[in-house]
Design an enzyme around this catalytic site. Structure first.
Site, PDB file in Angstrom:
ATOM      1  N   ASN A 155       0.800  -1.234   0.000  1.00  0.00           N
ATOM      2  CA  ASN A 155       0.000   0.000   0.000  1.00  0.00           C
ATOM      3  C   ASN A 155       0.833   1.285   0.000  1.00  0.00           C
ATOM      4  OD1 ASN A 155       0.806  -0.612   2.604  1.00  0.00           O
ATOM      5  ND2 ASN A 155      -1.070   0.141   3.557  1.00  0.00           N
ATOM      6  N   GLU A 252       5.053  -4.599  11.767  1.00  0.00           N
ATOM      7  CA  GLU A 252       4.001  -3.593  11.521  1.00  0.00           C
ATOM      8  C   GLU A 252       2.880  -4.308  10.791  1.00  0.00           C
ATOM      9  OE1 GLU A 252       3.683  -0.724  12.591  1.00  0.00           O
ATOM     10  OE2 GLU A 252       5.675  -0.152  13.252  1.00  0.00           O
ATOM     11  N   CYS A 286      -3.287   0.512   6.904  1.00  0.00           N
ATOM     12  CA  CYS A 286      -3.303  -0.438   8.021  1.00  0.00           C
ATOM     13  C   CYS A 286      -3.977   0.118   9.266  1.00  0.00           C
ATOM     14  CB  CYS A 286      -1.875  -0.835   8.340  1.00  0.00           C
ATOM     15  SG  CYS A 286      -0.823   0.591   8.617  1.00  0.00           S
ATOM     16  N   GLU A 461       8.008   2.076  14.534  1.00  0.00           N
ATOM     17  CA  GLU A 461       8.753   2.757  13.484  1.00  0.00           C
ATOM     18  C   GLU A 461       8.714   4.257  13.774  1.00  0.00           C
ATOM     19  OE1 GLU A 461       7.111   0.868   9.722  1.00  0.00           O
ATOM     20  OE2 GLU A 461       9.169   0.122   9.763  1.00  0.00           O
TER      21      GLU A 461
HETATM   22  P1  NAD Z   1       1.165  -9.758   3.226  1.00  0.00           P
HETATM   23  O1  NAD Z   1       1.272 -10.187   4.637  1.00  0.00           O
HETATM   24  O2  NAD Z   1       0.435 -10.627   2.286  1.00  0.00           O
HETATM   25  O3  NAD Z   1       2.614  -9.545   2.603  1.00  0.00           O
HETATM   26  C1  NAD Z   1       3.560  -8.647   3.168  1.00  0.00           C
HETATM   27  C2  NAD Z   1       4.941  -8.987   2.658  1.00  0.00           C
HETATM   28  O4  NAD Z   1       5.374 -10.214   3.242  1.00  0.00           O
HETATM   29  C3  NAD Z   1       5.038  -9.187   1.144  1.00  0.00           C
HETATM   30  O5  NAD Z   1       6.237  -8.588   0.691  1.00  0.00           O
HETATM   31  C4  NAD Z   1       5.096 -10.689   1.000  1.00  0.00           C
HETATM   32  O6  NAD Z   1       5.767 -11.115  -0.163  1.00  0.00           O
HETATM   33  C5  NAD Z   1       5.886 -11.073   2.239  1.00  0.00           C
HETATM   34  N1  NAD Z   1       5.716 -12.451   2.703  1.00  0.00           N
HETATM   35  C6  NAD Z   1       4.645 -13.253   2.562  1.00  0.00           C
HETATM   36  N2  NAD Z   1       4.873 -14.441   3.164  1.00  0.00           N
HETATM   37  C7  NAD Z   1       6.106 -14.391   3.703  1.00  0.00           C
HETATM   38  C8  NAD Z   1       6.907 -15.298   4.464  1.00  0.00           C
HETATM   39  N3  NAD Z   1       6.465 -16.504   4.796  1.00  0.00           N
HETATM   40  N4  NAD Z   1       8.134 -14.903   4.863  1.00  0.00           N
HETATM   41  C9  NAD Z   1       8.592 -13.660   4.562  1.00  0.00           C
HETATM   42  N5  NAD Z   1       7.891 -12.773   3.841  1.00  0.00           N
HETATM   43  C10 NAD Z   1       6.655 -13.122   3.417  1.00  0.00           C
HETATM   44  O7  NAD Z   1       0.542  -8.299   3.290  1.00  0.00           O
HETATM   45  P2  NAD Z   1       0.055  -7.390   2.070  1.00  0.00           P
HETATM   46  O8  NAD Z   1      -1.209  -7.990   1.542  1.00  0.00           O
HETATM   47  O9  NAD Z   1       1.179  -7.120   1.156  1.00  0.00           O
HETATM   48  O10 NAD Z   1      -0.279  -6.018   2.814  1.00  0.00           O
HETATM   49  C11 NAD Z   1      -1.461  -5.774   3.473  1.00  0.00           C
HETATM   50  C12 NAD Z   1      -1.319  -5.981   4.968  1.00  0.00           C
HETATM   51  O11 NAD Z   1      -0.259  -5.185   5.468  1.00  0.00           O
HETATM   52  C13 NAD Z   1      -2.546  -5.551   5.737  1.00  0.00           C
HETATM   53  O12 NAD Z   1      -2.831  -6.495   6.745  1.00  0.00           O
HETATM   54  C14 NAD Z   1      -2.139  -4.236   6.356  1.00  0.00           C
HETATM   55  O13 NAD Z   1      -2.832  -3.889   7.506  1.00  0.00           O
HETATM   56  C15 NAD Z   1      -0.688  -4.462   6.618  1.00  0.00           C
HETATM   57  N6  NAD Z   1       0.028  -3.189   6.721  1.00  0.00           N
HETATM   58  C16 NAD Z   1       0.514  -2.791   7.953  1.00  0.00           C
HETATM   59  C17 NAD Z   1       1.152  -1.566   8.095  1.00  0.00           C
HETATM   60  C18 NAD Z   1       1.673  -1.102   9.436  1.00  0.00           C
HETATM   61  O14 NAD Z   1       2.508  -0.226   9.468  1.00  0.00           O
HETATM   62  N7  NAD Z   1       1.204  -1.633  10.552  1.00  0.00           N
HETATM   63  C19 NAD Z   1       1.330  -0.746   6.981  1.00  0.00           C
HETATM   64  C20 NAD Z   1       0.840  -1.168   5.748  1.00  0.00           C
HETATM   65  C21 NAD Z   1       0.193  -2.398   5.632  1.00  0.00           C
END
Ligand code: NAD
Length: 487
Positions: A155, A252, A286, A461
């Site tokens: 995002n 995060e 998020c 962060e």
């Molecule tokens: P996701 O969990 O599907 O993927 C996040 C990242 O993790 C991607 O780069 C993915 O390739 C990687 N990944 C997936 N499986 C992995 C593994 N087993 N080991 C290591 N890396 C792995 O999330 P998304 O769909 O890309 O993003 C949306 C989510 O992110 C939402 O839940 C949102 O709330 C959260 N988010 C949190 C924040 C925050 O600061 N708290 C900010 C933005 C988004």
């Protein structure tokens, strides 16, 4: 892709773009059209090894520089980012589909803020002197952790790359960053600009890939720390893998944050807060306050004014047109998830009071949606949707609102709108959330800690606190007297 300063290869390793076509193809899809605009390749084990080897070598040289020298590089990178804000914002829009009217103000600019802030702190990172009375003393050395891995969500691809990179580099670490496979382009430009600003080759590398590449980085013994931005299920896996080798982590993760609006709140301001908490970036934030608890006395007026403002204010359309303020969902999968929750909300008895229709026949557009008559047990009120779907819940008393606001596994953010100052502070003291707002929502200045409690993550962060998550203290006991032993 019709963009003149696009990244020129899949990866950025050891100070330069590196292409390698051996890995799986990852198609970059422009969310406004659904068309492929670029292709990158996932990192193979050889590319992963190349990035980690380069980071490990470069880190020593980087950590040996003074903090002031490191800070100068980061601040130069911040200046370059600001100069190229428009180009970087256009790229962010290609990558995510977020409207240019947003990306011009919150992506490269926020990345530049992080580089400038941590660049400014770098020269002041020190340990302390601890006198022990008998002449002996202890001093502490704040030391870098080594090679840090950053893994991003889709995002905020530019911002996430910099929010992790800037404090890591300020402390003398090197980073290997893996962007989300959905938005692989922006982090490459962050790496390019950092090196243009004087970062020694290898200190910030970007490699592409799906979860498996992330997992390979997390378990590599050369890696000292992992910072993930992603969903709670991914966070659990990454945290567990890092814990097995006692690595440092920052998590995060997702949320289902509450926004509590009391009868005495200013109506226009509360509606603005609810809009910011739900519909910015098409709801893909998020910290969004998607459970909007509205006190019964103001509820009718609130819903009526909210819908009026959505009807007249939302300009859904071409993200590159600066008049557009509402773009498509960032990917087809996320659109499907949103549509599924819209059906589920209706099936579970909530009233779809506004929006929720697909728009156009290309791209991933859907109207912002408002559900009323929502109860705490419904899926739309319990699970993170990560889309433009607001749930309005009614409440009567302050105590009730707080109890229900906290009844969630998540704890990323929470907000309150009220004219009663003492009540506002009571509410935020009671919220089980890492980031709270009084009479506003979703601002994340670099000077303030940002992060979640409970299931939404560990660590923070931004702010000075991030320094503690990218460095550790070495304690050094210095004897000023002869060393004595009992035998
Ligand atoms: P996701 O969990 O599907 O993927 C996040 C990242 O993790 C991607 O780069 C993915 O390739 C990687 N990944 C997936 N499986 C992995 C593994 N087993 N080991 C290591 N890396 C792995 O999330 P998304 O769909 O890309 O993003 C949306 C989510 O992110 C939402 O839940 C949102 O709330 C959260 N988010 C949190 C924040 C925050 O600061 N708290 C900010 C933005 C988004």
């Amino acid at each position: 892709m019709p963009y003149s300063t696009q990244p020129t290869a899949s990866h950025f390793i050891d100070g330069q773009y590196v292409d390698d076509t051996a890995g799986d193809v990852i198609e970059v899809i422009y969310p406004a059209t659904g068309k492929v605009i670029a292709r990158v390749h996932a990192a193979t084990p050889a590319i992963i090894n190349q990035a980690l080897t380069s980071a490990q070598r470069a880190q020593k040289e980087w950590a040996a520089m003074t903090g002031t020298q490191r800070g100068r590089v980061l601040r130069r990178a911040a200046d370059i980012m600001r100069e190229r804000n428009r180009d970087l914002s256009v790229l962010e829009t290609w990558d995510t589909g977020k409207p240019l009217s947003e990306t011009l103000y919150v992506d490269a600019t926020s990345a530049a803020d992080a580089l400038e802030y941590f660049g400014g702190l770098a020269g002041s990172l020190t340990g302390e002197h601890i006198p022990l009375g008998n002449g002996d003393f202890v001093y502490t050395r704040r030391e870098a952790l080594g090679v840090c891995v950053g893994i991003g969500a889709w995002n905020y691809p530019t911002q996430i790359a910099a929010w992790k990179g800037a404090p890591a580099l300020a402390c003398g670490n090197a980073m290997v960053f893996k962007p989300s496979e959905t938005t692989p382009l922006c982090a490459l430009k962050v790496a390019e600009i950092l090196h243009e600003a004087g970062l020694p080759a290898g200190c910030y590398n970007v490699i592409q890939g799906m979860g498996a590449v992330g997992a390979a980085l997390v378990t590599d013994p050369r890696v000292a720390k992992v910072s993930l931005t992603g969903s709670v299920p991914t966070g659990r896996k990454v945290y567990a893998a890092a814990a097995a080798e006692m690595k440092h982590v920052t998590m995060e993760l997702g949320g289902k944050s509450p926004l509590v609006i009391f009868d005495d709140a200013d109506l226009e301001s509360a509606v603005s807060g609810a809009v910011l908490a739900n519909f910015y970036s098409s709801g893909q934030v998020c910290s969004n306050g998607t459970r909007v608890f509205v006190q019964r006395g103001i509820r009718k007026a609130f819903v009526a004014r909210l819908i009026e403002r959505l009807k007249t204010g939302v300009v859904l359309g071409d993200p590159m047109d600066e008049a557009t303020n509402f773009g498509p969902m960032s990917n087809a999968r996320q659109l499907e998830i949103v549509e599924r929750y819209l059906r589920q909300g209706v099936a579970e008895g909530a009233t779809l009071a506004h929006g929720g229709n697909r728009v156009g026949n290309e791209g991933f557009y859907i109207e912002p949606a408002v559900f009323t008559d929502v109860t705490d047990d419904m899926s739309i009120a319990r699970e993170e949707i990560f889309g433009p779907v607001m749930s309005v819940l009614d409440f009567d008393t302050e105590e009730e609102a707080l109890t229900r606001a906290n009844a969630t596994e998540f704890g990323l953010a929470a907000g309150v709108f009220t004219a009663d100052l003492t009540r506002a502070h009571r509410m935020v003291a009671g919220f089980e959330a890492g980031t709270c707002y009084i009479n506003t929502y979703n601002l994340a200045p670099v000077e303030a800690p940002f992060g979640g409690s409970k299931g939404s993550g560990v660590g923070r962060e931004n702010s000075k606190l991030a320094i503690n998550h990218y460095s550790e203290m070495k304690s050094v006991y210095v004897a000023m007297n002869p060393c004595e032993a009992p035998f």
